[in-house]
Write a protein that holds these residues in place. Structure first.
Motif, short mmCIF file in Angstrom:
data_model
loop_
_atom_site.label_atom_id
_atom_site.label_comp_id
_atom_site.label_asym_id
_atom_site.label_seq_id
_atom_site.Cartn_x
_atom_site.Cartn_y
_atom_site.Cartn_z
N ALA A 79 8.87 1.65 0.90
CA ALA A 79 7.75 2.25 0.65
C ALA A 79 6.29 1.48 0.21
O ALA A 79 5.04 2.17 0.42
N SER A 80 6.34 0.44 0.03
CA SER A 80 5.18 -0.31 -0.43
C SER A 80 4.41 -0.46 1.06
O SER A 80 3.15 -1.04 0.99
N HIS A 81 5.16 -0.22 2.05
CA HIS A 81 4.37 -0.32 3.47
C HIS A 81 4.31 1.07 4.06
O HIS A 81 4.82 1.14 5.38
N LEU A 106 8.46 8.10 0.44
CA LEU A 106 9.00 7.71 -0.74
C LEU A 106 9.81 6.57 -1.17
O LEU A 106 9.76 5.80 -2.07
N CYS A 107 10.75 6.48 -0.22
CA CYS A 107 11.86 5.22 -0.32
C CYS A 107 12.58 5.15 0.96
O CYS A 107 12.50 6.01 1.78
N GLY A 108 13.34 4.07 1.09
CA GLY A 108 14.31 3.95 2.19
C GLY A 108 15.57 3.77 1.51
O GLY A 108 15.84 3.53 0.32
N ALA A 163 0.93 -1.27 -0.02
CA ALA A 163 0.09 0.02 -0.02
C ALA A 163 0.87 1.36 -0.20
O ALA A 163 0.97 1.83 0.99
N PRO A 164 1.48 1.55 -1.16
CA PRO A 164 2.42 2.61 -1.06
C PRO A 164 1.88 3.92 -1.27
O PRO A 164 0.31 4.01 -1.71
N ASP A 165 2.34 5.18 -0.99
CA ASP A 165 1.69 6.41 -0.86
C ASP A 165 1.51 7.01 -2.33
O ASP A 165 0.57 7.51 -2.85
N ILE A 166 2.58 6.56 -3.04
CA ILE A 166 2.77 7.09 -4.44
C ILE A 166 2.61 5.59 -5.47
O ILE A 166 3.41 4.76 -5.26
N ALA A 167 1.65 5.40 -6.21
CA ALA A 167 1.59 4.35 -7.15
C ALA A 167 2.82 3.87 -7.68
O ALA A 167 3.47 4.61 -8.42
N PHE A 168 3.05 2.36 -7.77
CA PHE A 168 4.22 2.08 -8.15
C PHE A 168 3.86 1.96 -9.82
O PHE A 168 2.79 1.86 -10.23
#
Length: 237
Positions: free
Chosen positions: A186-188, A205-207, A90-95
């Motif tokens: 970011a998927s979680h 956004l990312c790690g 459930a990312p904030d920005i769509a993959f």
């Protein structure tokens, strides 16, 4: 031909600078196995100071960063691994919706290089899933930097943060610190926000997992290539 330089300029210094930048870009790679040794605070701070010089639209500097160390990394790693097993992405920005054409080819080439390096047979879904799950273990890194942007800044806030991630990784490389940028984390995003106390108005956004490279691990034995400029640049005169 080297262009004419204004009086007082030093062509040798300029060439040395571009060569140094090129070397860092070539040297940097996605590290997928880390030693447990922590990076000293003074080195992490130096990376952050350099990364803060990243340019951004109107100098808004949209990035905010949470950096973990010690027990905080272990707690985050354990929580994220458990979350990844029991919850859907459930990312904030769509993959990306799909990888087609040359994008698919490049993605597959990278994946096959990794699988070949660690001994995963093509089509072994169980083994490939296990390798993918290493993302949520942070590949054993002692630190992770979570990069966020303010939701009101939209796409261009995220673009600026992408530039920040690049600068962070180049600074880390220059200081002998290995790293890997991970959109997978970011998927979680919801879990990360709650676990690290990140406000709801910020997108995760990312790690960037970072530490010292385990150079003996086969996952670190390959390097990806890059397209030629002829493939990506169109000239107009």
């Amino acid at each position: 031909m080297i262009r004419s330089e204004p009086a007082g300029s030093n062509v040798t210094d300029e060439l040395s600078s571009i060569d140094a930048l090129h070397r860092l870009l070539v040297q940097r790679h996605s590290c997928r196995a880390f030693l447990s040794d922590p990076v000293p605070d003074e080195i992490i701070k130096r990376i952050l100071i350099v990364a803060q010089q990243t340019p951004s639209w109107c100098n808004v500097q949209p990035w905010q960063v949470v950096v973990t160390r010690g027990a905080a990394t272990d707690d985050f790693r354990d929580g994220l691994r458990s979350r990844a097993v029991t919850h859907a992405q459930a990312p904030d920005i769509a993959f990306p919706v799909a990888y087609d054409g040359v994008y698919r080819d490049r993605r597959r080439a990278c994946g096959f290089q990794l699988y070949d390096a660690v001994g995963i047979a093509h089509g072994d879904r169980e083994a490939s899933a296990k390798q993918a799950a290493e993302n949520f273990r942070l590949f054993g890194a002692p630190h992770v930097a979570i990069v966020t942007t303010d939701t009101v800044l939209g796409t261009y806030g995220a673009v600026d943060c992408g530039a920040y991630v690049t600068t962070f990784m180049l600074a880390a490389t220059a200081l002998g610190v290995a790293c890997i940028a991970q959109a997978a984390l970011a998927s979680h995003a919801g879990f990360i926000r709650r676990h690290l106390g990140i406000p709801d108005h910020r997108y995760v956004l990312c790690g960037i997992s970072f530490g010292y490279e385990d150079k003996a691990h086969p996952a670190n034995s390959f390097r990806t290539d890059r397209a030629s400029i002829e493939e990506v640049v169109q000239w107009r005169s």
